[in-house]
Design a protein around this motif. Sequence first.
Motif, PDB file in Angstrom:
ATOM      1  N   SER A 172       0.857  -1.187   0.000  1.00 45.52           N
ATOM      2  CA  SER A 172       0.000   0.000   0.000  1.00 45.52           C
ATOM      3  C   SER A 172       0.889   1.232   0.000  1.00 45.52           C
ATOM      4  O   SER A 172       2.097   1.136   0.195  1.00 45.52           O
ATOM      5  N   ASN A 173       0.272   2.409  -0.192  1.00 47.84           N
ATOM      6  CA  ASN A 173       1.087   3.617  -0.237  1.00 47.84           C
ATOM      7  C   ASN A 173       1.172   4.332   1.106  1.00 47.84           C
ATOM      8  O   ASN A 173       1.774   5.395   1.193  1.00 47.84           O
ATOM      9  N   GLY A 174       0.594   3.772   2.148  1.00 48.55           N
ATOM     10  CA  GLY A 174       0.719   4.361   3.481  1.00 48.55           C
ATOM     11  C   GLY A 174       0.152   5.766   3.586  1.00 48.55           C
ATOM     12  O   GLY A 174       0.696   6.614   4.279  1.00 48.55           O
ATOM     13  N   LEU A 175      -0.950   6.034   2.870  1.00 49.84           N
ATOM     14  CA  LEU A 175      -1.642   7.338   2.860  1.00 49.84           C
ATOM     15  C   LEU A 175      -0.790   8.460   2.264  1.00 49.84           C
ATOM     16  O   LEU A 175      -0.978   9.627   2.592  1.00 49.84           O
ATOM     17  N   ARG A 176       0.144   8.129   1.384  1.00 56.06           N
ATOM     18  CA  ARG A 176       0.959   9.154   0.705  1.00 56.06           C
ATOM     19  C   ARG A 176       0.157   9.901  -0.350  1.00 56.06           C
ATOM     20  O   ARG A 176       0.506  11.006  -0.727  1.00 56.06           O
ATOM     21  N   TYR A 177      -0.882   9.265  -0.894  1.00 54.58           N
ATOM     22  CA  TYR A 177      -1.664   9.843  -1.982  1.00 54.58           C
ATOM     23  C   TYR A 177      -3.130   9.944  -1.561  1.00 54.58           C
ATOM     24  O   TYR A 177      -3.503   9.516  -0.476  1.00 54.58           O
TER      25      TYR A 177
END
Length: 185
Positions: free
Chosen positions: A163-168
Motif C-alpha cells: 500500500s502507499n501508506g496514505l501518501r496519496y
Amino acid sequence: MFGLIKMGEKMNSTCHLSAILFFTIVTPQCVANSMPFRCLASTPMIKQNVDINLVECSYLMLLDSGDINDSWYWYPVGTLGLLVTNSDDGFYLGGGLGLGWHINDNILIFSEGGVDWFSDYQYGERGKAYKNYGGPWQYFLKLGSSYKFSTRWRLGYAYMHISNGLRYEVNPAFDGHSVFLSFKF
C-alpha cells in the motif's frame, strides 16, 4: 487459478529482466557468500474489481556482518516484479530489509519490509473495472516461512501487503497469498 496460469505466461519477461539485473548488479563476492534468489507468485486474498496478480524475483543479500546470533539474521532485499492483469501489466522495483529466524536446519520464518516503485499504478478502465494505487511509490511487507527440501532449495508461503501508506489521495492495498521457491547459490 486462471490468474496463476496467466502469470506464468508473463513470468518469462520477469525472468529475463531478473537475469539481466543479476548479472549486472550482483558481484561475484555476493555469490560466494551464498546469496539466495527467490521467485514468488501472489494472488489477492480478496476478490477485487480488477484481477491483479504479482510475480517477482528477489535477491536476499546475506551478509556475514548481519548476523544477530546463529539463528537470527538481517539481510537487504532487492526485488524486480510484474503486476499482471487481464488488460494491463506493469513492472516494479523494490528494496528493503529482512529479518530471518531459523527455527531449525529446515524451517525458516521471515519478515521483510521496504519500498517499491511501480511503473504503472492505474489498471483497468474508469467507470468499469478500475484499480488505482494512488501513485508510483508503495510500501511492502512480507511475513512468511519456508522449508528447506534440499541443500540449495526452499519452498515457502508468505503473506504480502502493498500500500502507499496514505501518501496519496487514495490508498487501496494489495493483500495476497504468495508461494515461492528459493535457490541458494
